[in-house]
Design a protein around this motif. Structure first.
Motif: not given
Length: 328
Positions: A117, A119, A133, A157-162, A185, A187, A209
């Motif tokens: 993490d 954050s 990456t 997951n959608p937030e892993q697009a990069d 992705y 869900s 994931t």
């Protein structure tokens, strides 16, 4: 076989902060495990491996707690370690982020660390993350090398697009093979997602994931039982995922991206014993510090599990030279 950093790679030095010297007392390390504690076959077990190694090398007291996952219990567990004068306190998993954000202010002289993490904005919190990456790039490159259908897929997951765009997809194209990368992705059902990418023609799947891979692997095993010709293969991420492999199904797991959580835990304790902590800048604007582990220095490894891919280890080592330069 493990693909680590290049043989000639130089380990880049990170920023270290010297912690003010205190009275000569024995180091007391606190560890707050995530749900399940030891035996989870995931981050808790990987962290425990680092602790076990550190205990053989350094002299320190160890206090360990396990949370039930609620916010109230996470705070209770961390406070119990503070009460026992543990310093540093290592929290396993992003679930502790909000707890550490609050307690790091209340207890500024306690050094905290959080695994996986970045954050928590506090100078006394070491955030430990991994260059996902870079691992995805090697997964994409390797998947393309062994694909027979000319299609490979990443389940994310959608937030892993990069991670898909700059990692997996980039690795596929770098292989210079006529292979098309697909991303799905998720869900909802992992089983449905796995069947969809296989139906689309993918014969190597990279699952990025977190959690159990059992749904995905169960579909792969079932589809291989019905399939004629070459098998569908899986590349997973450890310790993000756990999977049960038997002698009959291990041939379908062709490689693993391995985050060396054990190394990170060992390093944190080694620095604490030297009264130091990591202070690399992870996010200057947000004020987040710690260490990002990547291919350089062995923070991310690529473990080859198939004979076919093993024969291409030289090419994968060369690809690692490119992967380690990818910003996380």
């Amino acid at each position: 076989m493990k693909i680590r950093a290049l043989l000639l790679a130089v380990v880049l030095g990170g920023s270290l902060l010297s912690v003010p010297a205190q009275a000569a007392t024995q180091l007391s390390v606190g560890v707050a495990y995530d749900i399940g504690g030891r035996g989870d076959k995931s981050f808790n077990d990987a962290s425990a491996a680092g602790l076990d190694k550190a205990q053989k090398q350094f002299d320190f007291n160890l206090e360990a707690v396990v949370t039930d996952g609620t916010s109230a219990d996470r705070e209770k567990r961390i406070r119990s370690l503070i009460t026992k004068s543990c310093n540093p306190i290592i929290a396993i998993g992003a679930g502790y982020a909000s707890t550490l954000q609050a307690l790091s202010v209340e207890f500024p002289n306690t050094h905290f660390a959080i695994i996986n993490d970045a954050s928590v904005a506090a100078l006394n919190v070491t955030s430990v993350i991994f260059a996902n990456t870079q691992g995805a790039y090697l997964a994409g490159f390797s998947a393309a090398q062994v694909s027979k259908t000319g299609k490979v897929a990443m389940i994310a997951n959608p937030e892993q697009a990069d991670i898909y765009k700059d990692g997996f997809s980039a690795g596929v194209f770098a292989s210079k093979k006529k292979v098309i990368p697909i991303v799905k992705y998720v869900s909802g059902s992992y089983s449905a997602a796995t069947n969809q990418v296989i139906d689309a023609g993918a014969d190597v799947l990279f699952v990025a994931t977190q959690g159990s891979d059992s749904e995905v692997f169960k579909v792969i095993v079932a589809r291989n039982a019905k399939k004629k010709g070459s098998n569908i293969g899986l590349i997973n991420v450890e310790p993000d995922q756990y999977i049960t492999v038997t002698s009959a199904t291990k041939k379908f797991l062709i490689a693993s991206v391995v985050k060396r959580v054990d190394k990170a835990i060992y390093d944190i304790i080694a620095l604490s014993a030297a009264k130091k902590q990591y202070l690399d800048i992870l996010d200057a604007d947000a004020g987040i510090y710690g260490r990002r582990y990547g291919i350089t220095g062995g923070g991310i490894e690529f473990t080859i599990r198939s004979k076919e891919l093993s024969a291409l280890s030289g090419s994968i080592n060369i690809a690692a030279a490119t992967a380690e330069k990818i910003p996380a």
